[in-house]
Scaffold this motif. Structure first.
Motif, PDB file in Angstrom:
ATOM      1  N   ASN A  12      30.539  44.278  38.389  1.00  0.00           N
ATOM      2  CA  ASN A  12      31.969  44.255  38.709  1.00  0.00           C
ATOM      3  C   ASN A  12      32.807  44.925  37.628  1.00  0.00           C
ATOM      4  OD1 ASN A  12      31.845  42.319  36.727  1.00  0.00           O
ATOM      5  ND2 ASN A  12      32.557  40.628  38.015  1.00  0.00           N
ATOM      6  N   VAL A  46      30.794  36.324  44.649  1.00  0.00           N
ATOM      7  CA  VAL A  46      31.175  34.913  44.583  1.00  0.00           C
ATOM      8  C   VAL A  46      32.192  34.533  45.646  1.00  0.00           C
ATOM      9  CG1 VAL A  46      30.619  34.747  42.135  1.00  0.00           C
ATOM     10  CG2 VAL A  46      32.955  35.376  42.831  1.00  0.00           C
ATOM     11  N   VAL A  50      37.262  37.100  46.146  1.00  0.00           N
ATOM     12  CA  VAL A  50      37.098  37.725  44.830  1.00  0.00           C
ATOM     13  C   VAL A  50      36.490  39.115  44.962  1.00  0.00           C
ATOM     14  CG1 VAL A  50      36.011  37.510  42.563  1.00  0.00           C
ATOM     15  CG2 VAL A  50      36.800  35.461  43.767  1.00  0.00           C
ATOM     16  N   ASP A  54      37.340  42.789  43.313  1.00  0.00           N
ATOM     17  CA  ASP A  54      36.457  43.330  42.277  1.00  0.00           C
ATOM     18  C   ASP A  54      35.871  44.684  42.667  1.00  0.00           C
ATOM     19  OD1 ASP A  54      36.879  41.099  40.734  1.00  0.00           O
ATOM     20  OD2 ASP A  54      34.936  40.155  41.177  1.00  0.00           O
ATOM     21  N   LYS A 145      38.222  30.661  41.012  1.00  0.00           N
ATOM     22  CA  LYS A 145      37.540  31.953  40.911  1.00  0.00           C
ATOM     23  C   LYS A 145      36.804  32.098  39.575  1.00  0.00           C
ATOM     24  CE  LYS A 145      40.846  34.295  43.946  1.00  0.00           C
ATOM     25  NZ  LYS A 145      41.844  35.399  44.054  1.00  0.00           N
ATOM     26  N   HIS A 149      32.719  32.763  38.904  1.00  0.00           N
ATOM     27  CA  HIS A 149      32.183  33.853  38.098  1.00  0.00           C
ATOM     28  C   HIS A 149      31.270  33.311  36.995  1.00  0.00           C
ATOM     29  CE1 HIS A 149      33.619  37.714  39.435  1.00  0.00           C
ATOM     30  NE2 HIS A 149      34.878  37.306  39.513  1.00  0.00           N
TER      31      HIS A 149
END
Length: 244
Positions: A12, A46, A50, A54, A145, A149
């Motif tokens: 990412n 994820v 998100v 990303d 979030k 991660h």
């Protein structure tokens, strides 16, 4: 021409792998009838909320590809099994089940990410069943979030350490599982990724000869995909280096 690829493990953050995938989508993929991505396109995913942020450039490029008329299919891997319908709507990509039987170049072919075939790795198979449960996914996707991660990064590091302590054979496919899977689906060709051991294998499925093709994982110096058509069969091709 049908193109297949897997195990790009796009991070990412900025990466030559991400640049390569964008070149693939703008180049070879535009000349294809269809593209099959057989899992682990992303290093980890994820949640759509998100991932769509990303990987915004990849999302836009996939949308442009499908809008041009190329059919794109995505099969989840062990790193990106949380790819969902928001991703599908944003890209125009169709999410398909694992395994899947399709006709490629006139040959009925079984497609799979490949992790289901690694039946000797019982610890991984237990984790897979848990991670694919609806309850576990529902709970995970409701975490903040940043927490998601952090968990994904921790699992990635744990997986890497675990692989170093496992016998290599355990992390490859089980021959009996492969043969049983081919017989169950009534096909003589299997294409999968996951193991990072690209090769063409000849075997038997009952009384018939069969072929197992393992897709290559991507590296900065080797970005490979498989091209299939009736005239040439299955041909491994590498993405051209970027022009200077």
């Amino acid at each position: 021409m049908i193109l297949l690829l897997s195990d790009l493990h796009l991070p990412n953050e900025s990466s030559p792998l991400r640049e390569g995938f964008l070149r693939f989508l703008a180049g070879p993929a535009r000349r294809a009838q269809a593209v099959y991505i057989l899992g682990d396109l992303f290093e980890y995913w994820v949640g759509d909320d998100v991932g769509l942020e990303d990987y915004a450039p990849e999302i836009a490029a996939l949308r442009a590809l499908t809008a041009s008329g190329v059919a794109v299919f995505f099969m989840a891997g062990n790193r990106d099994f949380l790819v969902g319908q928001r991703f599908a709507r944003a890209t125009g990509v169709r999410i398909v089940d694992d395994p899947l039987v399709v006709e490629l170049g006139g040959v009925a072919t079984l497609l799979s990410h490949g992790d289901l075939l690694c039946s000797d790795d019982r610890g991984y198979q237990r984790w897979r069943r848990l991670a694919h449960s609806r309850l576990a996914q529902w709970l995970f996707l409701r975490l903040p979030k940043a927490r998601r991660h952090a968990i994904a990064g921790g699992l990635r590091r744990q997986s890497g350490a675990g692989k170093r302590n496992k016998p290599a054979a355990i992390m490859d496919v089980n021959a009996q599982t492969v043969q049983a899977t081919l017989r169950r689906h009534g096909v003589t060709r299997l294409i999968h990724g996951h193991t990072h051991r690209p090769a063409d294998h000849l075997l038997r499925a009952g009384t018939r000869r069969a072929t197992r093709l393992v897709l290559a994982d991507w590296h900065e110096d080797r970005m490979e995909y498989l091209a299939v058509d009736a005239a040439q069969g299955c041909v491994r091709r590498r993405l051209d280096a970027p022009s200077v």
